[in-house]
Design an enzyme around this catalytic site. Structure first.
Site, PDB file in Angstrom:
ATOM      1  CD  GLU A 112      -2.593   7.043   9.793  1.00 40.16           C
ATOM      2  OE1 GLU A 112      -2.082   7.849   9.000  1.00 40.16           O
ATOM      3  OE2 GLU A 112      -3.527   6.269   9.483  1.00 40.16           O
ATOM      4  CG  HIS A 155      -2.543   3.787   5.753  1.00 44.00           C
ATOM      5  ND1 HIS A 155      -2.349   3.702   4.387  1.00 44.00           N
ATOM      6  CD2 HIS A 155      -2.668   2.509   6.197  1.00 44.00           C
ATOM      7  CE1 HIS A 155      -2.362   2.419   4.019  1.00 44.00           C
ATOM      8  NE2 HIS A 155      -2.546   1.689   5.097  1.00 44.00           N
ATOM      9  CB  CYS A 172      -0.936   0.004   1.199  1.00 44.40           C
ATOM     10  SG  CYS A 172      -1.842  -1.543   1.398  1.00 44.40           S
ATOM     11  CG  HIS A 229      -6.587   0.336   0.928  1.00 43.28           C
ATOM     12  ND1 HIS A 229      -5.580   0.934   0.193  1.00 43.28           N
ATOM     13  CD2 HIS A 229      -5.968  -0.256   1.983  1.00 43.28           C
ATOM     14  CE1 HIS A 229      -4.427   0.716   0.779  1.00 43.28           C
ATOM     15  NE2 HIS A 229      -4.628  -0.003   1.873  1.00 43.28           N
ATOM     16  CG  PHE A 287      -0.297  -6.214   3.915  1.00 44.87           C
ATOM     17  CD1 PHE A 287      -0.899  -5.558   4.956  1.00 44.87           C
ATOM     18  CD2 PHE A 287      -1.085  -7.052   3.128  1.00 44.87           C
ATOM     19  CE1 PHE A 287      -2.254  -5.705   5.222  1.00 44.87           C
ATOM     20  CE2 PHE A 287      -2.433  -7.220   3.387  1.00 44.87           C
ATOM     21  CZ  PHE A 287      -3.022  -6.538   4.434  1.00 44.87           C
ATOM     22  CE  LYS A 290      -5.793   3.672   2.239  1.00 38.91           C
ATOM     23  NZ  LYS A 290      -4.921   4.789   2.677  1.00 38.91           N
TER      24      LYS A 290
END
Length: 413
Positions: free
Chosen positions: A314, A303, A163, A340, A401, A335
């Site tokens: 976060e 994010h 991502c 996403h 990831f 998002k």
């Protein structure tokens, strides 16, 4: 050494909120959800029946039909976004030094649709693979196709960090220009994972929402009842060049890129560090690279995926990094509207950040219904309603990831 200043002079996008920058920004400002029931295939045998798909996408406005058949959708999204950005920039391709122009592109997966279809067809009906199987599938081909299209012979490579892929691409392109190793770069990212393999794979991980009764409210960043992210698709592209060169040719300048940070969680394959250590570190490095103090920042496009763990880590990282100024920042997760976009997330969210600067406007985090007691809701997440605000400095966070973290810093000019 003295770094060159780097500015954005062209932008382009195709994403679930629109097939142009203007359409994207209009829907972003109005808090429109791009989610809906999947139309690309029958999702009934999967746990999730919805996604944030592109609407009315037609690559033939940009790519000849015969050529488009050779390209996976992720490459088509890349080419269309890049074409828009180049046209927007006003660059005269007859004048630029093609040896000093390049492409750094981001993709988390590449041609997963091509891979799925070829293997499925081989198993079920066709004992042969297409000669285009490999070039359609590989994650670097979109950047290669863009460079071929414009005969850009300078630096050309692809960043693959899940991502964070397209944020890393923007940072690397920025570094090449500020170091004087290139004069002009096309950068950004694209992804096309709304297919059976993408949905089934993320379902198996329990990473995506299964709120089939109400897709438009399924992406709920920082909400107590969030149950995973919503897969999106598309791409976004930027033309970046050295500031003095842009001034000389009278270019329209959207914003300046002034820094980038990179870090690793070094914690887990898919879960974030629960205290947000790597996320805090990447923002710290980004601020240092940009020569900023925490109180200089106005807006962070977070994010904010709508996952149970990530949405807790976060905010902790933001508070640790910014201290009391954290409560004066405007934050939002776009998002909640786009879904996403995986490897394209950083590019599309960087575009949202640049447009926030250009318009002095904070897009909302939609679909907030219930506060989560594990999240400090004194932070301003811009829940449900946008706001007007002077934005001089904006950050865009992306975390992938594998623990890959990237933050890009933009400045009004």
């Amino acid at each position: 050494m003295d770094f060159k200043r780097v500015v954005i002079t062209g932008v382009g996008t195709v994403n679930p909120l629109g097939n142009s920058v203007d359409e994207f920004w209009k829907n972003l400002k109005n808090g429109v959800s791009g989610a809906g029931y999947i139309t690309k295939f029958d999702p009934s045998k999967h746990k999730t029946h919805f996604a944030c798909e592109l609407k009315d996408f037609n690559s033939e406005q940009y790519i000849e039909r015969k050529e488009a058949r050779k390209y996976d959708l992720y490459s088509q999204y890349a080419i269309v976004s890049a074409d828009q950005a180049l046209n927007d920039s006003g660059i005269d391709l007859e004048v630029v030094d093609h040896d000093r122009c390049g492409v750094v592109w981001g993709a988390g997966i590449g041609g997963i649709q091509t891979f799925f279809e070829e293997v499925r067809d081989y198993r079920e009906e066709n004992p042969r693979f297409s000669p285009f199987f490999i070039p359609k599938m590989i994650a670097n081909i979109a950047g290669g196709l863009i460079s071929i299209r414009y005969r850009f012979r300078g630096p050309n490579f692809t960043t693959v960090t899940a991502c964070a892929s397209s944020s890393h691409a923007i940072i690397e392109a920025f570094n090449l220009v500020r170091l004087g190793k290139a004069e002009l770069m096309i950068t950004g990212g694209s992804e096309a994972s709304v297919n059976e393999a993408g949905i089934a794979g993320f379902n198996s991980m329990r990473a995506i929402s299964t709120r089939n009764d109400d897709p438009k409210t399924a992406s709920r960043p920082f909400d107590k009842d969030r149950d995973g992210f919503v897969i999106g698709e598309g791409g976004a592209a930027f033309i970046i060049e050295e500031y003095e060169s842009a001034l000389k040719r009278g270019a329209k300048i959207y914003a300046e890129i002034i820094g980038g940070g990179m870090s690793s969680d070094a914690y887990h394959m898919t879960a974030p560090d629960p205290e947000g250590y790597g996320a805090g570190l990447v923002m710290k490095w980004a601020l240092e690279d940009a020569g900023l103090k925490p109180e200089d920042v106005d807006y962070i496009n977070v994010h904010g995926t709508s996952t149970p763990l990530g949405d807790i880590a976060e905010p902790k990282a933001i508070i640790k990094t910014f201290g009391e100024h954290a409560y004066k920042l405007s934050l939002s997760s776009t998002k909640s509207m786009t879904g996403h976009l995986l490897g394209a997330a950083g590019a599309v969210e960087s575009l949202a950040s640049v447009l926030a600067i250009r318009n002095n406007f904070i897009p909302p985090t939609i679909n907030h219904f219930t506060d989560d007691p594990e999240i400090d809701n004194r932070l301003d997440f811009t829940f449900n309603k946008p706001k007007e605000r002077e934005v001089n400095i904006a950050l865009s966070n992306t975390f992938g990831f594998g623990g890959h973290n990237a933050t890009v810093v933009f400045k009004k000019i």
